[in-house]
Structure formats: C-alpha cells, structure tokens
Design a protein around this motif. Sequence first.
Motif, mmCIF file in Angstrom:
data_model
loop_
_atom_site.group_PDB
_atom_site.id
_atom_site.type_symbol
_atom_site.label_atom_id
_atom_site.label_comp_id
_atom_site.label_asym_id
_atom_site.label_seq_id
_atom_site.Cartn_x
_atom_site.Cartn_y
_atom_site.Cartn_z
ATOM 1 N N SER A 177 0.886 -1.173 0.000
ATOM 2 C CA SER A 177 0.000 0.000 0.000
ATOM 3 C C SER A 177 0.917 1.214 0.000
ATOM 4 N N LEU A 178 0.332 2.376 -0.127
ATOM 5 C CA LEU A 178 1.154 3.595 -0.060
ATOM 6 C C LEU A 178 1.797 3.731 1.318
ATOM 7 N N LEU A 179 1.062 3.294 2.363
ATOM 8 C CA LEU A 179 1.619 3.347 3.719
ATOM 9 C C LEU A 179 2.863 2.460 3.819
ATOM 10 N N ALA A 180 2.780 1.228 3.309
ATOM 11 C CA ALA A 180 3.929 0.310 3.368
ATOM 12 C C ALA A 180 5.108 0.890 2.596
ATOM 13 N N LEU A 181 4.836 1.463 1.428
ATOM 14 C CA LEU A 181 5.933 2.052 0.642
ATOM 15 C C LEU A 181 6.550 3.234 1.390
ATOM 16 N N GLY A 182 5.684 4.058 1.993
ATOM 17 C CA GLY A 182 6.162 5.237 2.719
ATOM 18 C C GLY A 182 7.086 4.846 3.865
ATOM 19 N N VAL A 183 6.728 3.776 4.559
ATOM 20 C CA VAL A 183 7.550 3.310 5.680
ATOM 21 C C VAL A 183 8.824 2.648 5.170
ATOM 22 N N GLN A 184 8.686 1.744 4.208
ATOM 23 C CA GLN A 184 9.816 0.899 3.813
ATOM 24 C C GLN A 184 10.797 1.600 2.863
ATOM 25 N N PHE A 185 10.356 2.668 2.215
ATOM 26 C CA PHE A 185 11.273 3.447 1.383
ATOM 27 C C PHE A 185 12.360 4.078 2.260
ATOM 28 N N TYR A 186 11.953 4.543 3.442
ATOM 29 C CA TYR A 186 12.886 5.260 4.320
ATOM 30 C C TYR A 186 13.477 4.399 5.434
ATOM 31 N N CYS A 187 12.778 3.315 5.807
ATOM 32 C CA CYS A 187 13.152 2.602 7.044
ATOM 33 C C CYS A 187 13.116 1.088 6.880
ATOM 34 N N ASN A 188 13.843 0.413 7.772
ATOM 35 C CA ASN A 188 13.635 -1.018 8.009
ATOM 36 C C ASN A 188 12.643 -1.104 9.152
ATOM 37 N N MET A 201 10.811 1.422 13.509
ATOM 38 C CA MET A 201 11.309 1.794 12.176
ATOM 39 C C MET A 201 12.705 2.403 12.321
ATOM 40 N N ARG A 202 13.660 1.714 11.759
ATOM 41 C CA ARG A 202 15.032 2.218 11.830
ATOM 42 C C ARG A 202 15.351 2.874 10.487
ATOM 43 N N ARG A 203 15.752 4.123 10.562
ATOM 44 C CA ARG A 203 16.025 4.877 9.325
ATOM 45 C C ARG A 203 17.142 4.224 8.515
ATOM 46 N N ARG A 204 16.928 4.035 7.230
ATOM 47 C CA ARG A 204 18.001 3.514 6.380
ATOM 48 C C ARG A 204 19.027 4.622 6.143
ATOM 49 N N ALA A 205 20.279 4.226 5.994
ATOM 50 C CA ALA A 205 21.317 5.221 5.689
ATOM 51 C C ALA A 205 20.989 5.897 4.355
ATOM 52 N N GLU A 206 20.478 5.127 3.414
ATOM 53 C CA GLU A 206 20.029 5.652 2.119
ATOM 54 C C GLU A 206 18.635 5.092 1.874
ATOM 55 N N PRO A 207 17.757 5.828 1.147
ATOM 56 C CA PRO A 207 16.445 5.250 0.827
ATOM 57 C C PRO A 207 16.593 3.897 0.129
ATOM 58 N N ALA A 208 15.520 3.096 0.193
ATOM 59 C CA ALA A 208 15.574 1.731 -0.359
ATOM 60 C C ALA A 208 15.857 1.730 -1.856
ATOM 61 N N VAL A 209 15.542 2.828 -2.523
ATOM 62 C CA VAL A 209 15.747 2.909 -3.980
ATOM 63 C C VAL A 209 16.682 4.073 -4.275
ATOM 64 N N SER A 210 17.706 3.812 -5.084
ATOM 65 C CA SER A 210 18.593 4.922 -5.455
ATOM 66 C C SER A 210 18.270 5.379 -6.875
ATOM 67 N N GLY A 211 18.719 6.567 -7.198
ATOM 68 C CA GLY A 211 18.556 7.067 -8.572
ATOM 69 C C GLY A 211 17.284 7.856 -8.793
ATOM 70 N N VAL A 212 16.390 7.892 -7.810
ATOM 71 C CA VAL A 212 15.214 8.770 -7.895
ATOM 72 C C VAL A 212 15.018 9.439 -6.536
ATOM 73 N N THR A 213 14.432 10.619 -6.562
ATOM 74 C CA THR A 213 14.155 11.283 -5.294
ATOM 75 C C THR A 213 12.860 10.700 -4.705
ATOM 76 N N GLY A 214 12.650 10.951 -3.421
ATOM 77 C CA GLY A 214 11.403 10.513 -2.788
ATOM 78 C C GLY A 214 10.213 11.121 -3.517
ATOM 79 N N GLU A 215 10.371 12.369 -3.932
ATOM 80 C CA GLU A 215 9.260 13.053 -4.615
ATOM 81 C C GLU A 215 8.896 12.342 -5.920
ATOM 82 N N GLN A 216 9.939 11.995 -6.692
ATOM 83 C CA GLN A 216 9.695 11.302 -7.976
ATOM 84 C C GLN A 216 9.085 9.919 -7.730
ATOM 85 N N PHE A 217 9.631 9.219 -6.752
ATOM 86 C CA PHE A 217 9.163 7.870 -6.440
ATOM 87 C C PHE A 217 7.689 7.900 -6.042
ATOM 88 N N PHE A 218 7.340 8.807 -5.119
ATOM 89 C CA PHE A 218 5.973 8.795 -4.586
ATOM 90 C C PHE A 218 4.965 9.418 -5.553
#
Length: 285
Positions: A171-182, A207-224
Amino acid sequence: MAGKESLLAQLSALGIHPRKGLGQNFLVDPVHRGRIVAAAQLGPEDAVLEIGPGPGVLTELLLQQAGRVVAVELDDRLIPFLCARFAAYPNLSIVHGDILKLDVTGLMSDPAIAGQPAAPPSYKVVANLPYYITGAVIPHVLEAGQPPVLTVVTVQREVAERMIARPPDMSLLALGVQFYCNAQIVDRIPAGAFYPAPKVDSAVVRMRRRAEPAVSGVTGEQFFRVARAGFGQRRKQLRNSLAAGLGVPPPQAEAWLRAAGVDPQRRAETLTIDEWGALAKAVQA
Ligand code: SAM
C-alpha cells in the motif's frame, strides 16, 4: 503510577476523563510500557520526541533512560498535570500543541527545547499514537527535513501489519515506511492493556532509518509521485491507474511499465519497492 487504579485515581481526582475524540486510550499495562521503551534502545546520549504523552506513563520511563525528552501534547487539561508530575526533571520539555502543525525538525533542533547544541538534530520518536492521526503522523515524521534515526510507535494491529506488508499486500503506507526505514513489529498489545479499552488490538512497530532510501537514482518526490498515481485506482490494472494518475494516455503508461520490466496488467499492491523504483526511473527518463 504503576497500575490502572493509581492512574485512574490521579486523573479522576483532577476531573480528567479520557477523551475519545483525542484518541485517549492510556496504556495501563506496565509490561507493554516497558517493551515499547526498551524497543527504542535508549541511552543518555539520546533525545526523544514523544507524541501524546497523555498522563505520562511512557514519559516516566523515557526520562529514566534518555538524555532528553520533548513531549508534545494537544490536550490542554493534561499540561498542568504533566508539569506538576515531572517538575523534578530538568531534561523534559513539555510542548502544548498539535504535532501535525509543528515543524518536527525545528522543534528538535531548538536548543532551548531539545537541548541539542548541534544541528542537524539526531533524535528518536516514541509514541503510543492517537489512532485518529496515525495515517497523517507517520509521513509527517518520516518525511521531516531531518527525520528521526529510530521511531517506535504503537498503532492498531491492522495498521502495523500494513506498514510491514510485502507484495501482494503493498500500500502507499507500506511504501512510505519501507522506502525510508527497516520496519518490524516488536510487540503485540491486547486491547485490554489500555484504558479505556479500544475495539481493536494494537502492535508496536520499530522503524530504523536507512542510511540511504531503499531505492537509489530517484528522489522521494519522484518515487511517490508515480506510486501515488499507481495506487490512485487500486482495483485497476497499472496501465490504467498510472495513465489516469499521471494524466497520460494508457499506451504511454504501458510503455513505461514495459521499460521497467513490469507487466502492465498487474495491480499496484503486487509490486516490490524495487519495481516501483524502476518504474519511477522509466517515467523520469
Ligand atoms: N502516552 C500515553 C499512553 O501511552 O498511555 C497516551 C497515549 S494516547 C493513545 C494519545 C495521546 O495523544 C493523548 O494524550 C492525546 O491527548 C494526544 N494527542 C491526540 N492528538 C494529538 C495531536 N494532534 N498532537 C499531540 N498529541 C495528541
């Protein structure tokens, strides 16, 4: 204030009755309180933002373990109670306000409030969240300019499961959490551990913040932007939901999906984070 009776006696002596509209279900079980605070792995070097301290049942434990606690409470009736209860703690700042209207980064980098001399601030969030703002508070915190390194929240069990879900239940909630955190569930709390008891059970998510978002090469804004479009019409095939959400003809959406290696007939909830990332990159290209 270990148990329910003592908590209730203190509150009713002050004429304070829990307000449903503010999501006031107080955690009266000391075992689960201890587990929430333990999950935050606190030490004297930590600054903690507590959202909704209520009568201070978690605050008390946080103050024993963290270097500094900033507690934001909306209910004006509880402010004098908290100030009196914790008068002996110079490492607590009580802020009267609505967490959703506060700039979390600004709050936690203000030396007068959070006691942190250096910017950017490093802090953790601990909260037994009022259910009615869960959906808004999680992005508000995770997308703060300077987000917490660790977040421990108590939420409805079903919401907790959605936060850590995997395909085909994304869901968008799961993506929002898992994009930034474990994220993981670290405790399950039965409804009877709260007063008043809510209708549903709860769970604690760390939720532990990832050192880098789960996906590289796009910004959070572009991803979401792409993910929001994909989830805009959940029952539809991605080809159509993406086209509608991004305002392009379906053949264009299909071309992006194929470039990302995603079958255009799939539905949004079946994609992995990496597939959303590939799709966002295809759209950017
Ligand atoms: N921490 C206490 C506990 O664990 O028992 C209270 C938790 S209770 C579920 C949620 C608390 O959040 C209540 O004290 C409520 O007044 C407060 N609250 C509700 N909306 C809020 C908001 N927008 N900003 C800050 N606090 C809020």
